[in-house]
Scaffold this active site. Structure first.
Site, PDB file in Angstrom:
ATOM      1  CD  GLU A  28      10.982 -39.608 -30.289  1.00 43.11           C
ATOM      2  OE1 GLU A  28      11.668 -40.644 -30.412  1.00 43.11           O
ATOM      3  OE2 GLU A  28      11.483 -38.473 -30.229  1.00 43.11           O
ATOM      4  NE  ARG A  45       1.571 -34.441 -33.005  1.00 43.83           N
ATOM      5  CZ  ARG A  45       0.658 -35.380 -32.748  1.00 43.83           C
ATOM      6  NH1 ARG A  45       1.026 -36.646 -32.702  1.00 43.83           N
ATOM      7  NH2 ARG A  45      -0.595 -35.039 -32.541  1.00 43.83           N
ATOM      8  CG  ASP A  89      -0.086 -31.430 -32.368  1.00 39.27           C
ATOM      9  OD1 ASP A  89       1.132 -31.527 -32.580  1.00 39.27           O
ATOM     10  OD2 ASP A  89      -0.896 -32.344 -32.587  1.00 39.27           O
ATOM     11  NE  ARG A 121      -1.011 -44.456 -34.278  1.00 40.12           N
ATOM     12  CZ  ARG A 121      -1.755 -43.508 -33.763  1.00 40.12           C
ATOM     13  NH1 ARG A 121      -2.851 -43.109 -34.399  1.00 40.12           N
ATOM     14  NH2 ARG A 121      -1.446 -42.951 -32.626  1.00 40.12           N
ATOM     15  CG  LEU A 122       0.863 -40.637 -39.885  1.00 44.43           C
ATOM     16  CD1 LEU A 122       0.736 -39.154 -40.204  1.00 44.43           C
ATOM     17  CD2 LEU A 122       1.877 -41.301 -40.773  1.00 44.43           C
ATOM     18  CG  HIS A 123       3.133 -44.254 -32.476  1.00 43.33           C
ATOM     19  ND1 HIS A 123       1.966 -44.509 -31.774  1.00 43.33           N
ATOM     20  CD2 HIS A 123       4.123 -44.190 -31.538  1.00 43.33           C
ATOM     21  CE1 HIS A 123       2.232 -44.603 -30.485  1.00 43.33           C
ATOM     22  NE2 HIS A 123       3.543 -44.412 -30.316  1.00 43.33           N
ATOM     23  CD  GLU A 183       8.808 -38.323 -26.023  1.00 45.87           C
ATOM     24  OE1 GLU A 183       7.832 -38.540 -25.287  1.00 45.87           O
ATOM     25  OE2 GLU A 183       9.541 -39.221 -26.485  1.00 45.87           O
ATOM     26  N   GLY A 184       6.220 -35.703 -27.384  1.00 48.14           N
ATOM     27  CA  GLY A 184       5.416 -34.693 -26.701  1.00 48.14           C
ATOM     28  C   GLY A 184       4.693 -33.752 -27.635  1.00 48.14           C
TER      29      GLY A 184
END
EC number: 3.5.4.25
Length: 381
Positions: A240, A315, A313, A236-238, A279-280
């Site tokens: 924060e 990321r 996004d 799982r890529l989570h 984050e976010g």
């Protein structure tokens, strides 16, 4: 230029030039978070810049004194569209600072969370100066600093003026180094600590920490059981989420996803949760809280990020791919509802043999959020 490094072999020692460029970006980030000016230097002539969200009468006066002219306000096209600024087709718009645009008004132009409480009076004129790649790099640098992507910027300066600014203590940073920074930091991740940490839902667990080159917030790999490197590992890529993971916020499903993934991996016998410092969706905690305030005003999570000037996004998946390869895993079963994560890992040399659904019921507070992820971001639910 950034050298290509093999993530499987560990971080390579950077050249002296690479090290100098990286450190300059890190110092520039710190300067901006203090509200100080930075000189962004590239092939199109250096530009002076400062963060708009913390503009003050003193900082504006200092900027004019050093640049020799009133700055423009650089905004992303997303933020400019919200302000009904006529688009030019570029990804960055330069707004002329008329007399009525006081430091307070500049801060409001930068910060969408004040749009309803402090309505702005247009129209706003653009293109008082030519847009350059250094202006674009200036906004990227603000994102790296976890600040809103809105900056006070000068027109390109001559070499003597730029040299005088540097001699006077203004930090200079290269545009190329700014753009290369995230890739360089991900490829330079170093394993710095490991320990057994029994978890409530997975007693046989280890946490391995990877530190970026800037010495900043670490990414964590949570290994549950003993995943076999040469078999597809359940992962799982989570990203924060302070509010969801730690405080139990009901505005999102992050806490459910984190704890649910740990339980599911433990039930399967082995796997990995990568806990990523993003984050976010990569905009940082403070900007995420501003986005939350916009959601309270009726905007969905995508619109909220874009109103603040970000992409939906921000990321990148390179840190996750590098961590997996450093740990010896190249084939995975990915727990996600986000097709972008599958494509992102595949593009970076990680084979995804299966997308494992990972959804949880809404709680009455996050139903709109979950529907937005499905309708606007293409998530499977």
């Amino acid at each position: 230029m950034v050298r290509v490094r093999d993530p499987d072999s560990g971080p390579a020692l950077p050249s002296a030039a690479e090290e100098t460029a990286r450190i300059a970006v890190e110092r520039a980030v710190a300067e901006l978070r203090y509200g100080r000016m930075v000189l962004v230097d590239g092939g199109t002539g250096p530009v002076l810049m400062a963060p708009a969200e913390i503009a003050s009468p003193e900082s504006l006066s200092s900027f004019v004194a050093r640049a020799g002219a009133v700055p423009a306000l650089a905004l992303t096209a997303n933020r400019a569209a919200v302000l009904h600024i006529n688009p030019t087709g570029d990804d960055v718009e330069l707004v002329t600072l008329a007399a009525h645009l006081t430091p307070s008004a500049i801060r409001a132009l930068a910060d969408a969370s004040e749009d309803l409480s402090h309505p702005l009076m247009g129209p706003f004129r653009t293109r008082a100066m030519a847009l350059t790649d250094n202006h674009r790099a200036a906004l990227k640098l603000l994102k790296l600093a976890r600040l809103l992507p809105a900056g006070l910027v000068s027109a390109p300066l001559g070499a003597p003026q730029a040299a005088a600014l540097v001699a006077g203590g203004v930090l200079a940073v290269g545009a190329a180094a700014i753009y290369a920074y995230e890739t360089t930091a991900a490829l330079g991740l170093v394993r710095v600590a490991a320990a057994k940490v029994p978890l409530a839902d997975a007693e046989n667990a280890r946490i391995i920490a990877f530190r970026p080159e800037d010495g900043g917030i670490e990414h964590l790999a949570i290994l549950i059981g003993d995943p076999v490197p040469h078999e597809p590992v359940l992962i799982r890529l989570h990203s924060e989420c302070f509010t969801g993971d730690l405080l139990g916020s009901l505005k999102c499903d992050c806490g459910d996803q984190l704890r649910g993934s740990i339980r599911q991996i433990a039930a399967a016998g082995a796997g990995i949760v990568l806990y990523l410092a993003q984050e976010g969706r990569g905009i940082g905690l403070i900007s995420k809280l501003k986005a939350y305030s916009l959601q309270d005003q009726g905007f969905d999570t995508v619109d909220a990020n874009e109103r603040l000037g970000f992409d939906a996004d921000e990321r990148i998946f390179l840190p996750a791919a590098v961590m997996l390869k450093r740990l010896g895993y190249r084939t995975v079963r990915l727990m996600t509802n986000n097709p972008d994560k599958v494509a992102g890992l595949e593009a970076l040399g990680i084979t995804v043999t299966e997308r494992v659904p990972h959804a949880f019921p809404s709680n009455g507070h996050n139903e709109f959020y979950l529907l937005t992820k499905k309708k606007r971001s293409g998530h499977y639910l």
